[in-house]
Structures are given as C-alpha cells and as structure tokens.
Design a protein around this motif. Structure first.
Motif, PDB file in Angstrom:
ATOM      1  N   ASP A 166      44.515 -21.088  42.061  1.00 14.44           N
ATOM      2  CA  ASP A 166      45.415 -21.595  43.101  1.00 14.44           C
ATOM      3  C   ASP A 166      44.664 -22.245  44.258  1.00 14.44           C
ATOM      4  O   ASP A 166      45.176 -22.325  45.377  1.00 14.44           O
ATOM      5  CB  ASP A 166      46.332 -20.489  43.618  1.00 14.44           C
ATOM      6  CG  ASP A 166      47.612 -21.050  44.240  1.00 14.44           C
ATOM      7  OD1 ASP A 166      48.069 -22.117  43.776  1.00 14.44           O
ATOM      8  OD2 ASP A 166      48.139 -20.441  45.193  1.00 14.44           O
ATOM      9  N   ARG A 211      51.912 -27.705  42.894  1.00 16.37           N
ATOM     10  CA  ARG A 211      52.118 -26.505  43.706  1.00 16.37           C
ATOM     11  C   ARG A 211      53.275 -26.725  44.671  1.00 16.37           C
ATOM     12  O   ARG A 211      53.554 -27.838  45.098  1.00 16.37           O
ATOM     13  CB  ARG A 211      50.847 -26.177  44.492  1.00 16.37           C
ATOM     14  CG  ARG A 211      49.664 -25.890  43.606  1.00 16.37           C
ATOM     15  CD  ARG A 211      48.521 -25.227  44.353  1.00 16.37           C
ATOM     16  NE  ARG A 211      48.127 -25.921  45.577  1.00 16.37           N
ATOM     17  CZ  ARG A 211      47.269 -25.438  46.469  1.00 16.37           C
ATOM     18  NH1 ARG A 211      46.713 -24.255  46.272  1.00 16.37           N
ATOM     19  NH2 ARG A 211      46.938 -26.133  47.538  1.00 16.37           N
ATOM     20  N   GLY A 212      53.939 -25.621  45.021  1.00 15.41           N
ATOM     21  CA  GLY A 212      55.021 -25.685  45.992  1.00 15.41           C
ATOM     22  C   GLY A 212      56.346 -26.158  45.440  1.00 15.41           C
ATOM     23  O   GLY A 212      57.297 -26.381  46.193  1.00 15.41           O
ATOM     24  N   VAL A 213      56.428 -26.341  44.107  1.00 12.32           N
ATOM     25  CA  VAL A 213      57.664 -26.788  43.460  1.00 12.32           C
ATOM     26  C   VAL A 213      58.106 -25.703  42.491  1.00 12.32           C
ATOM     27  O   VAL A 213      57.288 -25.129  41.765  1.00 12.32           O
ATOM     28  CB  VAL A 213      57.453 -28.123  42.709  1.00 12.32           C
ATOM     29  CG1 VAL A 213      58.738 -28.558  42.020  1.00 12.32           C
ATOM     30  CG2 VAL A 213      56.956 -29.192  43.666  1.00 12.32           C
ATOM     31  N   SER A 214      59.393 -25.413  42.477  1.00  5.81           N
ATOM     32  CA  SER A 214      59.916 -24.350  41.617  1.00  5.81           C
ATOM     33  C   SER A 214      60.105 -24.846  40.192  1.00  5.81           C
ATOM     34  O   SER A 214      60.343 -26.036  39.949  1.00  5.81           O
ATOM     35  CB  SER A 214      61.251 -23.834  42.165  1.00  5.81           C
ATOM     36  OG  SER A 214      61.093 -23.320  43.471  1.00  5.81           O
TER      37      SER A 214
END
Length: 643
Positions: free
Chosen positions: A124, A162-165
């Motif tokens: 990450d 990253r940061g997206v569901s």
C-alpha cells in the motif's frame, strides 16, 4: 500467441498470509540461501584470520520471480470485483543476502518504477519519487516497505486504483498475448510487463537493487513465475503423409476413422493448404457415433516431432481452436491428446458439450453449463498436460532409441479428434495454432484422496463389461488390491470397466488434478503379453474427461517399454517404476450455477479399464495378468495460470 505461455510462467499458488504455498520453490531456494549465508560468514572469518581490516559485505538480491497479479481471489460467487492485488506475494528476506554482523532489522526496503508513471503499489505504498530526490539509498519513512513485516503485497493501480471502492470496472484492451497493458518507457500504453526496481540499504549505508517484472492478467489467479521452455511450435502446415521430416509443425488427415463418417462431413485445410485445419460435423447423424482426426506428422518411423525431455518436467501442449456451433451446447465433442512414438502411452482429454436438454431443466444458461468451451468464433487454447514417463521400466533402454535408423520412440506426436455423439452435435472445429512447452514438474503435495481398497468394500463396482475373457480377482497380490486376468484372443475386442461412484474428486477452476496409479505384473510372461490399461477421470456431467492409456508397443521390436514392471516382493512397496500419472486441466472449471445443481456436477469420477484390443500388438492374442496396487489424487494450481 499467448506471451505468458512463452515467457516466464506461473507455477506458485496463492499465499494465505502465513505460509508459503509455493513450497517447492522456496524449499529449493532455502538450501541456496543457507549456503550463501554460510559462505558470507566464512569470508568474514577468513578476512579476520589473514589480517584484513574488518569489512562489511554489501547486501545482494537473488533473482526474484515475475509477479503475476490477477483478480479471481477477490471475487464473490456473483460479482467480479476486478481487484488486481496479490497479497503476500513473497517474503523479501528469502531473496536477500546480508552481512553476518547484521539482522533483518538493519535492512530497509523501498522501490521505484522504471517510468515516471505510478502504476504499482507495494504494501500500500507508492514508488520513490526520484525526481524529488527520494532515493533507495535513503528512502523516506512513508516509502519504506518493511516497517510492518517482510511480506510484500502488490497492487495494480491502473486496474485497481487506491481510494476507490470495489467493484472496479472490467479491464479492457488486453494485449494479443492476454496480458493487460502498462506504460512503456517511451510513453506508449502497450508494455506487457511493469518493471519495478526493489532497493535495499543496510545500516552500514551499503545498498543493492534488482528489477522485478510485474504482469497483470484478467480472470485468473495470482502467481509467482518459474521458467517455462518452449520446445515445439511454428506455423501450421498441412501434409499429405504421416511422415514429413521437412516441416516442423505439419499435420495430416488421419485415414482411419471409426466408423466411416456419414455424408456431409468435410475437412478444411485453410488458405493455400496451410495455416488452419478443421473437421465439420453435419447435423442429424442419428444413431451414428464416429470420429476423425488431424494428427501430427512424424519425423521418421516411430519418432514424433515433439522431443523427449528429461529431468522431471511437465509437458503442456496448447491447441488453439475455435468452433462455429450455434451454441456451446451444440459443439461436437473435441478430443485432444498426445502419444509417444511407439504408441504405448497415450494421454488425451475430451471436452464435451452439455446440451440444452440437460442444462435448461436445471435452470442453467448455455454458458453456465459449458464453461469448458468458448463461444463460437472465439479462439481458445485447450491444454493437454503429460510427463516424460522416464520413471517407467525400460523407457530409456537401448531398444527405445535406434540411432542408426534415427528412431526415438520416446518422442511424442499430438492429435485432435472431432467426435459426433448425437443429433445435437453440429459444427466445425478449426485449429489455427499449436505449440508445446515444458515447466518443472509440480511437486506431489498432500493427497486429496488415496485409494488402497479396490474391492466392493472400497466403493468400487463394475460399470460395464464386454465379453468374459477379462476377470477381476480381489485382494491380489495383497488385501485391497485387485488383479485383472485376460485369457487372450486374436478374434475379439473386450474390456472390463471398474468404477468408484462414491469417492468423487472436486473439480476446481484453475486447478490441475493429477491421478497416479501403480501397476505391476506377476511374471515376465505377463509383462511381455501386457495388453492395455486405462486410468480415467470424467466429470459427472461428462463434459470433461481425461484418460491415460498404457499398453504394449505396437511394434514388438521395441520390447515392452513402460509396461508394468515384474514385482514379486512386498506388495505394499510402491516402486517408482510402477507409477503412471495422468493430468486433468480444469478447462475453466464449473460455474457457480453448475456447482449448485444437485448431483455433484462439479465433481469427477475415477475409473479404471482393463482392455483387450486384438490389433494393438503382436502379443494381444496371448494371456496376461496385472495388478492395481494403489491410486493417489493430488491437486495443484495450474502452472500456466489457466482457468
């Protein structure tokens, strides 16, 4: 051609977070790591002994396999999340060597990317911003990879930012080889792999770096790579005879058909006599079951074009095929396989369609019932896996290779058949590509199932017989084992089919089933007169079947290569020369809907056939006997990343 079948290929399985699933890879590395660490320690002692000033060695990296990211592990039964991440892909300490005066706590890891695009995250964390002065020799804390442990997890930020569901959009634009694209150094979006530079620096300010390739593939499983060797391929060529030494990948229309096909059957050879070959099945052939075959030519008599490879490898032949049936369920049965030059070993698989009469009653769609087949017009690579059989008796004896005649019957040739089984079959199968690779043999893991009692008490029963010449005797040569006795005939064909309908084997997407069975003959005469034996795995709904045939060579001059050994010792001893292993790819595995149908449609049934074919060899008219000692099922991840 699928690149991932020519370049580095996938052999490991998903790591569950605490243990290494690709155990044989790391166990093989472990001895190497220990030796190198011991060598480093010895060098330090030597330096001190001969009066050198204390000198700390810089860390180094061993070769790190390609990391292949996919998304199947993060899907649910109904939702394709398209989450391209590989959790706990590898433990970086397994690939690092460091000075003996240090500990892992003295090592700091980070990474950069080979272009300025940020397309990979590890644990990450993003790559070093080298343009801003961030270097692997002094990485900032937020770019250090091992602050919480030494396992590295990879995420594809193009497909799964990253940061997206989840679910993420279904990826598009796959390259012709099946890989998903990355940005190349020149800025184009067409690179087949992403280069990641791993850095390590120790507390003595000594550092090292290495490049790791990262690949993304849709709808498959996370893998680590191990080398795959391409041993056969090239443009398809249509030949007119069985022996054609002039062309590498040449095929001929096999003249023996069973029975003669009805009117309306046709065979194609592509443009200008090359490039593709096909067999068409006409509709409405009621009551007629037949097949015809395209077969690979041989270099010389009993010598196939696929070379014999030693060293405990797994062969894989990939048949690039399309069909034009109106539905998957109407596609004629496809049978693909290989045989050695002496034709005493055959490994083949049948991919059969499940017709509408079966699947509509169960509430399934055509695609849900027939995951083993592609839609009409879609090129799919159907694999056959097999091994060299160098473990078997007389396989590598002098009479298997006759240099003066340029004959080597340990080599292989391939074939594909189209089988018309009922009036539902109607369509054409066309092959446009074929090649063969090898990879190190997947190790034998913990057995999924073991069969040591082949009597009725062990859930075995007669599924069918043809004639009375073959009989079965229980508990021979020891309890639970069985012996088949064939009285012999020169005028009749007959068989004895022995099946276990209770202890079924799980059919799993992306997994290969290996069936290993152990045979022996009680006397040398029985071995010399050995006829034919088959180990068979077939799905309950009959849409995937895998068969391994062992028989005496058609030409008696070869002796009895690979026939069961003569053994009169302790029956519990399982000699390696007794083992015969066949392989069943998953061919897409069962759909969730098919698995939900009552009746175990997502399972395989195991059976064994004792067969007598009077035309198989010079000795088939004679009597013989042989025993089945044991059978073992083990299951491993598809080493080529196929579903």
């Amino acid at each position: 051609m699928i690149l991932r079948l020519f370049a580095d290929f996938m052999i490991s399985s998903k790591l569950d977070g605490q243990r290494i699933a690709q155990r044989r890879f790391f166990e093989r590395r472990k001895a190497s790591i220990y030796m190198k660490k011991s060598t480093i320690a010895l060098l330090a002692i030597v330096y001190g002994f001969i009066g050198f000033q204390a000198y700390a060695l810089a860390p180094t990296f061993d070769n790190i396999p390609t990391v292949v990211i996919s998304d199947e592990e993060d899907n649910s039964i109904t939702v394709d999340n398209n989450w391209f991440r590989y959790i706990n892909a590898l433990n970086i300490l397994d690939f690092t060597n460091w000075d003996v005066s240090l500990t892992p706590a003295d090592l700091t890891y980070s990474f950069s990317e080979v272009t300025t695009h940020q397309e990979v995250a590890i644990n990450d964390k993003l790559a070093l911003d080298e343009g801003a002065g961030q270097l692997g020799t002094n990485p900032p804390l937020d770019k250090q990879l091992t602050t919480e442990g030494y396992w590295l997890s990879f995420q594809d930020l193009i497909r799964s930012p990253r940061g997206v569901s989840t679910p993420f959009p279904d990826p598009t634009g796959a390259l012709p080889n099946g890989n998903l694209p990355w940005h190349a150094a020149g800025g184009t979006f067409d690179a087949e792999a992403r280069g990641v530079v791993l850095w390590v620096v120790d507390t003595n300010d000594k550092s090292a770096s290495t490049v790791v390739s990262v690949i993304s593939i849709d709808d498959s499983f996370d893998k680590l790579s191990e080398s795959v060797t391409t041993i056969f391929g090239g443009p398809l060529v249509v030949a007119s005879t069985a022996a054609d030494p002039s062309a590498n990948n040449s095929w001929f229309l096999f003249s023996s058909v069973n029975p003669t096909p009805p009117a309306g059957v046709s065979y194609g050879t592509g443009s200008s006599g090359g490039g593709a070959m096909s067999i068409q099945t006409p509709a409405g052939t009621a009551g007629v079951k037949w097949f015809n075959r395209w077969q690979q030519t041989q270099a010389t008599t009993a010598t196939g074009k696929i070379p014999y490879v030693t060293g405990n490898v797994l062969y894989a032949a990939f048949f690039g095929l399309t069909h034009n049936a109106a539905t998957r369920g109407q596609a004629p049965t496809l049978r693909i396989g290989v045989a050695n030059g002496a034709e005493n070993i055959q490994m083949y698989n049948a991919v059969n369609s499940v017709n509408a009469a079966i699947y509509t009653g169960a509430g399934l769609t055509d695609a849900q019932a027939n995951t083993q087949l592609a839609d009409a017009g879609v090129l799919r690579y159907y694999p056959v896996y097999w091994e060299s059989f160098e473990n078997t008796t007389n396989w590598d004896a002098a009479h298997m290779t006759v240099p003066a005649l340029n004959i080597d019957a340990r080599t292989w040739f391939a074939f594909f058949d189209v089988v018309d089984q009922d009036t539902n079959d109607a369509g054409t199968w066309t092959m446009s590509d074929f090649y063969v690779v090898t990879t190190p043999m997947p190790s034998f893991g913990a057995p999924e199932q073991e069969f040591t009692n082949f009597t009725a008490a062990g859930n075995w029963s007669v599924e069918g017989t043809n004639g009375t010449q073959i009989t079965k005797t229980d508990n021979q040569p020891a309890a639970g084992m069985i012996r088949f006795t064939d009285t012999g005939s020169t005028t009749a064909d007959y068989w004895y089919l022995w099946t276990n309908l209770v202890n079924k084997i799980s059919w799993q997407k992306g997994k290969v089933i290996r069936l290993s069975f152990y045979l022996s003959c009680p006397t040398a005469a029985n071995r010399a007169n050995f006829h034919r034996f088959r180990g068979r795995m077939n799905a309950v709904v009959q849409n995937v079947t895998s068969e391994l045939f062992v028989r005496r060579a058609l030409d008696s001059s070869f002796g009895e290569p690979a026939c069961p050994p003569v053994y009169s010792g302790n029956p519990a001893d399982l000699l390696e020369t007794m083992r015969y292993s066949g392989y069943t790819p998953s061919y897409g595995g069962p759909s969730a809907q098919l698995s939900a149908v009552p009746g175990g449609f997502d399972q395989f049934v195991l059976s064994f056939d004792a067969l007598h074919n009077r035309s198989d060899s010079i000795a088939t008219g004679n009597a013989t006997a042989y025993s089945l000692h044991k059978a073992v099922i083990d299951i491993f991840d598809d080493p080529f990343g196929l579903d």
